[in-house]
Structures are given as C-alpha cells and as structure tokens.
Design a protein around this motif. Structure first.
Motif, PDB file in Angstrom:
ATOM      1  N   GLY A   1       4.202  -0.043  -9.697  1.00 49.36           N
ATOM      2  CA  GLY A   1       4.778  -1.237  -9.080  1.00 49.36           C
ATOM      3  C   GLY A   1       4.059  -2.516  -9.453  1.00 49.36           C
TER       4      GLY A   1
ATOM      5  N   GLU B   1       5.082  -6.352 -10.881  1.00 47.71           N
ATOM      6  CA  GLU B   1       4.699  -7.594 -10.187  1.00 47.71           C
ATOM      7  C   GLU B   1       3.955  -8.529 -11.140  1.00 47.71           C
ATOM      8  OE1 GLU B   1       2.287  -5.999  -7.078  1.00 47.71           O
ATOM      9  OE2 GLU B   1       3.989  -5.426  -5.822  1.00 47.71           O
TER      10      GLU B   1
ATOM     11  N   ASN C   1       5.896  -2.371   4.232  1.00 49.39           N
ATOM     12  CA  ASN C   1       4.710  -1.500   4.195  1.00 49.39           C
ATOM     13  C   ASN C   1       3.559  -2.058   5.028  1.00 49.39           C
ATOM     14  OD1 ASN C   1       2.623   0.225   3.584  1.00 49.39           O
ATOM     15  ND2 ASN C   1       2.641  -0.115   1.400  1.00 49.39           N
TER      16      ASN C   1
ATOM     17  N   ARG D   1      10.409   1.432  -0.871  1.00 48.85           N
ATOM     18  CA  ARG D   1      10.921   2.424   0.089  1.00 48.85           C
ATOM     19  C   ARG D   1      12.370   2.113   0.465  1.00 48.85           C
ATOM     20  NH1 ARG D   1       5.725   1.311   0.839  1.00 48.85           N
ATOM     21  NH2 ARG D   1       4.240   3.030   0.665  1.00 48.85           N
TER      22      ARG D   1
ATOM     23  N   SER E   1       7.825   0.496  -7.035  1.00 47.79           N
ATOM     24  CA  SER E   1       6.823   1.497  -7.347  1.00 47.79           C
ATOM     25  C   SER E   1       7.495   2.853  -7.183  1.00 47.79           C
ATOM     26  CB  SER E   1       5.642   1.379  -6.385  1.00 47.79           C
ATOM     27  OG  SER E   1       4.823   2.519  -6.515  1.00 47.79           O
TER      28      SER E   1
ATOM     29  N   LYS F   1       6.206   5.538  -7.320  1.00 46.77           N
ATOM     30  CA  LYS F   1       5.276   6.442  -6.642  1.00 46.77           C
ATOM     31  C   LYS F   1       5.634   6.627  -5.172  1.00 46.77           C
ATOM     32  CE  LYS F   1       0.940   5.932  -7.916  1.00 46.77           C
ATOM     33  NZ  LYS F   1      -0.376   5.315  -8.235  1.00 46.77           N
TER      34      LYS F   1
HETATM   35  C1  LIG Z   1       2.765   0.574  -3.393  1.00 46.53           C
HETATM   36  C2  LIG Z   1       3.407  -0.728  -3.243  1.00 46.53           C
HETATM   37  C3  LIG Z   1       3.366  -1.695  -4.252  1.00 46.53           C
HETATM   38  C4  LIG Z   1       2.555  -1.511  -5.535  1.00 46.53           C
HETATM   39  O1  LIG Z   1       2.932  -0.390  -6.239  1.00 46.53           O
HETATM   40  P1  LIG Z   1       1.876   0.472  -7.113  1.00 46.53           P
HETATM   41  O2  LIG Z   1       2.728   1.508  -7.730  1.00 46.53           O
HETATM   42  O3  LIG Z   1       0.857   1.018  -6.173  1.00 46.53           O
HETATM   43  O4  LIG Z   1       1.286  -0.453  -8.114  1.00 46.53           O
HETATM   44  C5  LIG Z   1       4.052  -2.880  -4.055  1.00 46.53           C
HETATM   45  N1  LIG Z   1       4.714  -3.122  -2.914  1.00 46.53           N
HETATM   46  C6  LIG Z   1       4.766  -2.224  -1.910  1.00 46.53           C
HETATM   47  C7  LIG Z   1       5.535  -2.533  -0.680  1.00 46.53           C
HETATM   48  C8  LIG Z   1       4.118  -1.002  -2.035  1.00 46.53           C
HETATM   49  O5  LIG Z   1       4.169  -0.131  -1.036  1.00 46.53           O
END
Ligand SMILES: *Cc1c(COP(=O)(O)O)cnc(C)c1O
Length: 457
Positions: free
Chosen positions: A99, A103, A185, A217, A254, A256
């Motif tokens: 993510g 950015e 988050n 999310r 992201s 992830k």
């Molecule tokens: C995790 C996250 C990010 C950053 O993503 P990474 O994959 O960890 O670099 C940005 N915004 C939100 C809301 C996140 O939860």
C-alpha cells in the motif's frame, strides 16, 4: 440462529509452539518487554497485525504455481487488472509491492509544500508519505468516532461540514484530492456509510475536487453497509463495492488486507495524465507497469484473493469472529472500543488500568501480561506509540487514547483459538490489580515503539 462456522476446511496446517509461563517471562525480559522484539516462533497466538498475515486458499496457492513471470505483458497481470477493474470501475490499474508504495507514488506527484489532504483519519504510512512531500495531512473524523465508549453504526464517517469549512479555509486549489479510508483503520476499523461517501462526493463535486479511497478494507466496509445501512440488505457485496468505488476517482490499496495475500498492493485511477505520470514514477521506483514490484505469482494470488473476499459467507465469518471476541470481553467486564470494528478488538487500557498513569504506559503493561499469561502477542496503540516529550519543558504529553489492539489475521485462527484469547484476556483483567507500569530505558528518535526497551516499575 446456528453457530457461524469457518467457511473453509483446513488442508495444510502450521504447528504453533507451546511455552511455559516461566519461559515466556524470560523471553519477554530478553526482548526488553517489547513484543515487537520477540521471535514469532515463541508466540502462541499472534495478533500483532492483520496485515500480510492472511492464510491463502488452495486456489491462491494453485495460482502461485500458475503465475506468469514474463517481464512484460504477463497473463497474471491481465487477470489482476481485470479483477481490480471489475471491483473499482477505475480505468488505470497500477500494481505496487504494497500500500505505501502506491501512496508514495500518488503523493510524490500531487503533494508538496502548501498542499493539504483531508481524510476521515489518515493511516500512519499515508500521513508519513504526505508529510514527506512537505504537504499536510488533515483528519476530519465525525465527532462520534472520537468516543470509544459510545456505540454507533458508522463511526468511521467523515465530518462533512468540517470538510466544506476546511476547503473554504485553505482554498480548493491547495487540495489535490480528498481521501476516505474504508474502514477507518486508525479509528478502530470503524466503517464509513454509503451515505457519507455520497455526501463527501457531493462536496467534492461542488468544489471540483477528486475523491480517493484508501481501500485496504473495502470488502469489510461493504459488509457493514449491507448489514447496517437501509437499502443495501439485498444487494450483493460486489454491487456494494462497485457503488462505493463509483463515487471515487482513484484508490490506493494494500492487498495485504482485503486481497487475502501476504504481499501486494495497487493504485487505481481514472485520470489518464495522472496515470501516465504515476506509471513513469513506478518504472523508476517499483518496476515495469505490468508487474510493479511484484512477481507474476503474487499478481495471480491477489486476483484470486479479491474474488474470494467478496464471498458473503467469508465476510460474515470474518466480521462475526471479531464481534464474538468483543462480546466475550464485554461480558467479562473488559472495556473495549464499541462496537468492535472490522479487523480488530481494541482494549481501552485507560479504563482497564485506571491506576497506571499514561506516562507509565498502561497499554504496554497489558500487552506484556497477555504474553506472559497466554503467549498472545498484541500491540500497544497509546503513549508508547504516540506519546511525546515537550521539546522545551521535557514534560510528558500523552496520546489521545491508551489502547491495546488485538488484530485478527484473516482465515488463520479458529473459534477455539478466539475462545482461548478471550479466556486469557479475562484472566489478565481479573488480576489487573497486580499489574505494574513500565518505563522506557531505550528509544529510537523516530517510530520508537518498534525498537524501544522497557523496564517494569
Ligand atoms: C496497511 C495500510 C496502509 C499501508 O499499506 P502497507 O501495505 O502496509 O504498505 C495504508 N492505509 C491503511 C488504511 C492501511 O491499513
């Protein structure tokens, strides 16, 4: 209603290591009472983060073997691209390794001194990437989102009036775009309503500003809309996601999180010139536009994960497992942020340990005890992470809240794991009078929580 079961069966398992309480006390001491410094082998249940910790499906693993590793024009990229387009409706899809890489690219191009980016609440990497360019990151969260003990359906909403006032104050020409983080988050994983997205869009239209989603999310947010917002109960998750993104001009993601993979991300855009500039920077920092810092197999796994995350049985199980842990803690008297959000339960350490002052880090005390008592790794989100010293007087400035986050990895733990987590939390809560505060004996100049060392008082 019958028990909501895990909507999968288990084909491959990973044993977890049991340790004794005495061993854990020693391990924690050696790690300077900082769970970030514990080897994950020595953790029984790891709730440090939900980022990159998902279990992949058999189809994702099949995709890993099937990934096309061509430098340019990989078939895995085209599968990834068409899946992202299907969900977001955005025209230009740029893969990144996670993510923050998305950015970094978008803010390098649009940010700079004198610029402002409003958001409901900026995530820390988002804020850091904005500030790195010299621009300012501004949080405009709705009032209800700031009260941990008050229940509301959409505590992640942006304060729309504050947004309009802010645009008038700094001038629309100084705002490259407005952002909404779904779910929020940093605000406890609380969802944003469709109405709020529409209202923010209306303001953006009035001032001709683009709207971006921080979409990490998005599927969890869509499920909350389906369950809580009138008019969406009969819509599919895909339809709700498509509507959410239809009000936006771009997104950072992201993978992830809601793409159910261990690494990956993307930037999606509608503006062709902006997309061209982003791709040019991508080539310098991440890689060619059809892989963007990822292997073909990663793109394949993201595409498959984005399909699976839209499954309502999965989302029902996902959101319910967080809510279930929240209920168990509340029933035992443990104070938490209410209602629980989409990916984590946040314990309110101020109400849990009213006798330990913020400068003695009540959240850290709970985190340490959860590990010693049950081998559970959580993370302090309070004055260890955000507390400061006044530069002139040296006086301690506490964080706004003292929280302990129990983030739940996706598809990794079963109901009995969660039952165990609740039992350990209650045990620690019932023994709370014995808990002591901590002092920091080493800290790095920046982001100290990762490497700080502590001493029990
Ligand atoms: C995790 C996250 C990010 C950053 O993503 P990474 O994959 O960890 O670099 C940005 N915004 C939100 C809301 C996140 O939860």
């Amino acid at each position: 209603m019958k028990t909501i079961i895990e909507p999968f069966k288990i084909k491959s398992i990973e044993p977890i290591k049991f340790t004794t309480k005495e061993e854990r006390a020693k391990i924690l001491e050696d790690a300077g009472y900082n769970p970030f410094l514990i080897h994950s082998d020595d953790v029984l249940i790891d709730l440090l983060t939900d980022s990159g910790t998902s279990a992949m499906s058999s189809k994702q693993w099949a995709g890993i073997m099937d990934g096309d590793e061509a430098y340019a024009g990989s078939k895995s990229f085209y599968r990834f691209e068409s899946m992202v387009k299907k969900i977001t409706g955005h025209k230009f899809i740029i893969p990144t390794h996670q993510g923050r890489a998305a950015e970094k690219i978008i803010f390098s191009i649009t940010g700079g001194p004198g610029k402002f980016f409003p958001n409901n609440t900026h995530f820390d990497t988002t804020r850091a990437n904005i500030e790195f360019t010299g621009a300012e990151a501004v949080d405009l969260l709705n009032e209800i989102g700031k009260h941990p003990e008050q229940r509301a359906d959409f505590k992640g909403n942006m304060d729309v009036d504050a947004l309009e006032d802010f645009i008038k104050k700094v001038g629309r020409e100084n705002i490259p775009f407005v952002m909404l983080t779904v779910t929020n988050n940093s605000g406890g994983g609380q969802p944003v309503s469709m109405q709020n997205i529409k209202d923010v869009r209306k303001i953006c239209d009035r001032y001709e500003l683009p709207l971006f989603l921080d979409a990490c999310r998005f599927a969890e947010n869509a499920y909350f809309i389906k369950k809580r917002e009138k008019g969406y109960e009969n819509k599919s998750i895909l339809e709700i996601c498509q509507e959410m993104f239809s009000y936006s001009d771009g997104a950072t993601m992201s993978a992830k999180k809601d793409a159910l993979v261990n690494i990956g991300g993307f930037l999606s855009l509608n503006d062709e010139t902006l997309a061209m500039n982003c791709r040019n920077l991508l080539i310098v920092t991440e890689g060619f536009p059809t892989y963007g810092g990822l292997a073909g197999r990663d793109l394949e796994a993201v595409a498959q994960g984005l399909d699976e995350v839209l499954d309502e049985h999965y989302l029902q199980y996902r959101i319910r497992s967080i809510e279930y842990l929240g209920e168990k803690l509340l029933n035992g008297g443990v104070p938490i942020i209410e209602p629980p959000g989409g990916h984590a339960v946040y314990i309110d350490a101020k109400r849990f340990l009213p006798n330990i002052k913020p400068e003695q880090y009540p959240g850290q005390s709970i985190v340490c005890e959860l590990y010693i008592e049950g081998g559970i790794r959580a993370v302090e989100i309070g004055s260890v992470m955000f507390g400061k010293k006044d530069k002139k007087t040296g006086k301690f400035i506490p964080a706004m809240m003292e929280l302990v986050r129990l983030a739940i990895p996706r598809r990794v733990y079963t109901q009995s794991h969660i039952d165990y987590v609740a039992e350990v939390c209650l045990e620690v809560y019932n023994n709370r009078k014995k808990l002591k505060g901590y002092e920091i004996i080493y800290e790095a100049p920046m982001l100290r929580h990762f490497t700080a060392r502590f001493k029990p008082l």
